[in-house]
Write an enzyme that holds these catalytic residues in place. Structure first.
Site, PDB file in Angstrom:
ATOM      1  CD  GLU A 277      32.251 -46.476 -26.719  1.00  0.00           C
ATOM      2  OE1 GLU A 277      31.651 -46.153 -25.683  1.00  0.00           O
ATOM      3  OE2 GLU A 277      32.843 -45.660 -27.449  1.00  0.00           O
ATOM      4  CG  ASP A 356      32.231 -40.097 -29.132  1.00  0.00           C
ATOM      5  OD1 ASP A 356      31.049 -39.806 -28.923  1.00  0.00           O
ATOM      6  OD2 ASP A 356      32.989 -40.554 -28.261  1.00  0.00           O
ATOM      7  CD  GLU A 384      33.456 -37.846 -24.121  1.00  0.00           C
ATOM      8  OE1 GLU A 384      32.227 -37.956 -24.292  1.00  0.00           O
ATOM      9  OE2 GLU A 384      34.249 -38.807 -24.231  1.00  0.00           O
TER      10      GLU A 384
END
Lengths: 657, 657
Positions: A277, A356, A384
């Site tokens: 990333e 993820d 998240e």
């Protein structure tokens, strides 16, 4: 000198260590034997409890008491963290080989409460199953313009950093360390794995900031780790390269690391997110990730440190039109060829699932596939993708499923995680530590499962409830939390397909939000069906990364478990699940049920108003309103999306927009 | 003293005023007659041209020459901005009543070039059709954490503001003013309509910053306006209310305005975005928007100022599940009942379409519906939804269509816009002013259409090309630009449906990006069809807001123009357009065509390499690569989305993912 118990600032929630947690100890006569800093921590805890509850504590006395509790160093062979507990003739005895073991023993007595002081107990040894039980804080020193101070943080600012530097007053950091020790956590990484310019300097000229935090955590048996930039030799050292095989680079890391240990003699090591990333890494120099990890391992080795090298490497600039690339395959494809090439003090840190931290993923096949590498498994305590600490979503059952999953013949994930269990922290400077008061349960449960991966999560939950809320509201709290993860799963992305979230911040639904993105997270819904074909026969071949029996189980839509069906297969809306329902009716039903379950949980909570501290009750009640609004939004968007696509009406005629 | 022509910083593109633009004037003998600041501007221009090209200029001479060009004040009755042009006996004469007229006359001569000095010309009067030709800059003084310095700006930082204050060196602002005067613009608002905390203070203690900018623009006939916060009496004045009917509030505005005029005697007035997207407004006090606008109008009236009150008022917290609300209706519903209640110096500023500057919208029905109100029509030169100055998209034809649209019986939009024409600027401190060098054409075209709304846009384009690039590449440039808006329309959201863009930044496709949002921008695509039913008979009733014949034309899918079909109707994919194609085949065809047209334009541009300045050529060539990538992404996402939904294959078997 006994270490004073940290004083919480006015209004900060005591979480699972309210004064009452040590009531049983505090009313009794305790003898403490041994020396060392953590013995002083133990002494301070008992002394404070006695001050409150009228007992007394004696240090290293030669008399025989009588004592109700004897806490002492002495036994050999228990390691630094183990302890034994026994009760005989009216005396409860905790014995440990090292200071951490004694502290854990004290907290164990605290959890037992009055039961620690009744009847007889034969000697029993307690040892953590995993040597490393670590929290990664994704905290930035400077507030990041997009990600804020704590990346994926939902609990205010950082506990460690304020106004661009380490907090001057570390009393709350001490209190945090105490809470973590009480659930068994023994390591913390204090900054974000995405290492920005300011944070990069923590390694060098700002190591003093890290040392201050390490000093506050050390009395609770917690070692401090640091996320570093692989490009540090360029960024900080002025070298022309960060090539891991370059002599000057190796020398730079060796010297930088020496200075770190000068400041923090018990420093834990480095955490690295490389080639991921946008973070720099060894690929830029044509080197492997083993080369990269071993570079840092070599620098840490003389001092007993460890490098945690994250396996979260994938192409985040994928083309959605290219169906030959599958992000789920990436970690395995990158790392399995490197098995056996990592240094002994390099730990490969693997997310528990291949994507993820979605609400439902299969276990990462990488975990069972690197027998000659120390793997740590990474969980995400910060919510998240699971409601961002505005929704109740207790993740204990998910983690327990993951840790117990027999990924290799004869070995569960918990057993394969020889490098330890790591989690992204959910704590911040919010008065409740975790934003949502009930999200404390996730932090506590993580610590306890890291100590004992095969623990019954329901028992851990009850332990947390009892410590934090006492017996009054226990049944209600258990009802609110126990099924909350499955409830969350019901009203969000169905059947393991994942990622139907708003891009960027990841809160709330957006079915196509990532469907045409470069992130490799697609569901391929069309008017006929939905799901990702990851079979070997006709799909991306990801299912073939598993060993037996899982490769076969996942290969066929007939044997694939319902809850992962859309992760592994693209099926028609009319496909019948094991449950007997069609996929489309399952989607409708679970989404209506999920909202109903939130409504029911909210009502249970409302009924606890007289049994729960008003500040906690109010905060949770407010958040339930948001959870309910959001759950309805999820229900209606998901149902509308699939109704518009499939044209299949709900069998029960409920409202779909 | 003649005013020196501004000197462009090294590397800044001269746009449509390269030295050659005044070659014909500069080689001749010119007499200038009259006095006043703008006459000095004219004198400076001619003197600089003569310095370059060998001519000479004389001021107020009593002799009879001979002169090739006489520029003089003198004629009455032309207003401040009009001029006459004639040529007789070898002398070209420009006469004006005021300084601005003389300056416009000079620029007119510049556009004519050599033709101004050949043959005879009978006297002709030139006057702007619209008295106000204004640019709104959405510039922030301080860089906004999300929106950057220029909201919806794609050309670097602000021309006016730097490091939190007005630029010290205003030479480039002067150059900007000169460019704007050369295309006829006579007013600028210098800050964002979303007025943040720093920018609010421009009205009071930071008015000096505004005065400095006004001073730089004044010699080019440009009046300076300011966006203000309706909450200024609270924010800046410390009053407990901003109620427009409160006496203290009125007194505060009167005094604040008096001080503004003390600093800027020719100040233009205020621009206000009230009760819109979070900005404060009169609704908070139960007052109407006429009350709000008249409050500021009253404060400005003694000084000759005007308040521009934006009609962009709608509910941006809509529920997508509620089909009874239609954002397209909002401006009409809010403002038509207020017709006749606005003060004479209050101008209601109406976006040209009912939504928000999409590539295709119908004309706002509000424009024809308030005969007793001064309306200004607002265009968006900055390409928020039309490629963000990374795509070639010359908007002249769209604006021309809008301005010529017969919204009322006997009156076009250009004629109904009695309050003027306003546009959101696309300029910044980028070396090419507009990021994409060809986006300069939009700025130029806006100015020229504001002067003469019925001008042929193709002729304006050729004028811009000739001035900016000279004759060499003219045919190629015309080919690249002329059809670029229709090309852009082809590869983006089809048939007027709009808003299939990435949320937030609005660049690139996301078909469902706003489909379940609170913004009121939906397309309602399902497996059978797509579009928004805004008919009176079965839809939101928006079509009924139009007068005759449009209400009837739009009411039926049979008479509605193809290009607006999905704006007004929800139709099946099999619906046949006037063109004879089905809706779904039209979607496929236009998206393949659009990409092909971009490829063709890129190739034309490549062929101009020897005819265009290398810096310009390189920048445009680079941007064409991005445009092509993006156009393909649009094509593939839109086609895949509708193929997945409809299941209808492309009649020509082209690749859809």
């Amino acid at each position: 000198m006994p270490l004073p118990v940290p004083v919480l600032p006015e209004g900060v929630d005591p979480a699972w260590l309210p004064p009452a947690a040590f009531r049983a100890v505090g009313g009794r006569r305790t003898l403490i034997r041994g020396s060392g800093p953590l013995v002083e921590t133990v002494h301070g805890e008992v002394a404070e409890a006695c001050r409150r509850f009228g007992g007394r504590v004696v240090r290293d006395a030669s008399d025989d008491g009588p004592y109700d509790l004897v806490l002492g160093l002495g036994a050999d062979g228990l390691g630094d963290e183990g302890f034994t507990l026994a009760r005989e003739g009216g005396t409860t005895t905790v014995t440990a080989s090292g200071g951490r073991g004694l502290l854990y023993g004290l907290f164990h007595v605290g959890r037992l409460g009055e039961a620690a002081f009744t009847g007889e107990r034969s000697r029993r040894t307690h040892r953590p199953a995993l040597a490393l039980r670590m929290l990664d804080h994704w905290d930035n020193v400077a507030v990041h313009p997009v990600m804020g101070q704590v990346e994926r943080g939902y609990a205010g600012g950082s506990l460690f950093w304020e106004d661009g530097r380490a907090r001057g007053d570390l009393e709350r950091v001490r209190a945090y360390g105490r809470l973590l020790a009480a659930c068994g956590i023994n390591a913390i990484s204090v900054n974000n794995v995405n290492v920005h310019a300011t944070e990069a300097r923590l390694l060098t000229d700002r190591i003093g900031d890290v040392a201050a935090i390490a000093g506050a955590l050390r009395p609770y048996g917690i070692r401090t780790h640091l996320s570093v930039s692989f490009a540090a030799p360029l960024l900080l050292g002025g070298l022309p390269t960060a090539d891991p095989l370059d002599g000057a680079v190796r020398a730079w890391w060796a010297e930088a690391t020496r200075r770190v240990y000068e400041a923090i003699p018990d420093f834990g090591g480095y955490v690295v997110k490389a080639d991921s990333e946008g973070q720099p890494g060894p690929f830029a120099y044509g080197r492997s990730h083993a080369d990269g990890a071993n570079l840092l391992a070599a620098a840490l080795e003389p001092f007993g440190g460890t490098v945690h090298w994250r396996a979260f490497v994938y192409d985040h600039r994928q083309d959605w039109r290219d169906r030959t690339t599958d992000r789920a395959r990436a970690a395995y494809d990158h790392f399995v060829p490197l098995d056996g090439r990592f240094a002994p003090n390099a730990v490969l840190q693997v997310k528990h699932g291949p994507m993820d931290f979605q609400v439902r993923e299969p276990v990462s096949p990488l975990i069972g596939a690197m027998p000659r590498t120390r793997l740590a498994v990474e969980l995400q305590v910060t919510q998240e993708y699971t409601g961002q600490q505005r929704h109740v979503c207790w993740l204990g059952p998910m983690w327990s499923d993951v840790l117990g999953f027999p990924i290799e013949p004869g070995a569960s994930v918990g057993e394969s995680a020889r490098g330890g269990l790591v989690a992204v922290s959910n704590a911040g400077d919010d008065p409740f530590w975790t934003g949502h008061p009930l999200a404390q349960a996730n932090l506590y449960t993580f610590g306890r499962l890291a100590w004992r991966p095969d623990a019954d999560p329901g028992a851990v939950l009850d332990e947390w409830i009892e410590l934090t809320y006492g017996p009054g509201p226990a049944a209600g709290l258990h009802a609110v939390l126990d099924g909350s993860w499955r409830t969350y799963e019901k009203y969000t992305a169905p059947l393991g397909v994942g990622f139907m979230v708003q891009p960027g911040h990841h809160y709330g639904p957006s079915v196509d939000g990532y469907e045409y993105s470069p992130w490799g997270t697609y569901h391929f819904a069309d008017r006929d069906g939905v799901g990702v074909d990851r079979s070997v026969a006709t799909g991306s071949g990801y299912a073939g990364q598993y060993g037996k029996p899982w490769a076969e189980v996942y290969e066929s839509a007939d044997s694939c478990p319902d809850e992962l069906l859309l992760f592994f297969h693209h099926v028609s809306y009319a496909h019948r699940l094991t449950s007997g329902k069609t996929v489309i009716q399952h989607i409708y039903d679970t989404h209506f049920e999920g909202v109903e379950e939130v409504e029911a949980a909210r009502d249970v909570w409302a009924g606890l108003v007289d049994l729960v501290d008003p500040a906690r009750h109010r905060r949770v009640a407010e958040l339930f309103e948001e959870q309910l609004r959001s759950a309805r939004e999820w229900r209606d968007q998901i149902n509308s999306y699939f109704f518009r696509k499939s044209g299949v009406p709900d069998a029960h005629g409920r409202r779909i927009y």
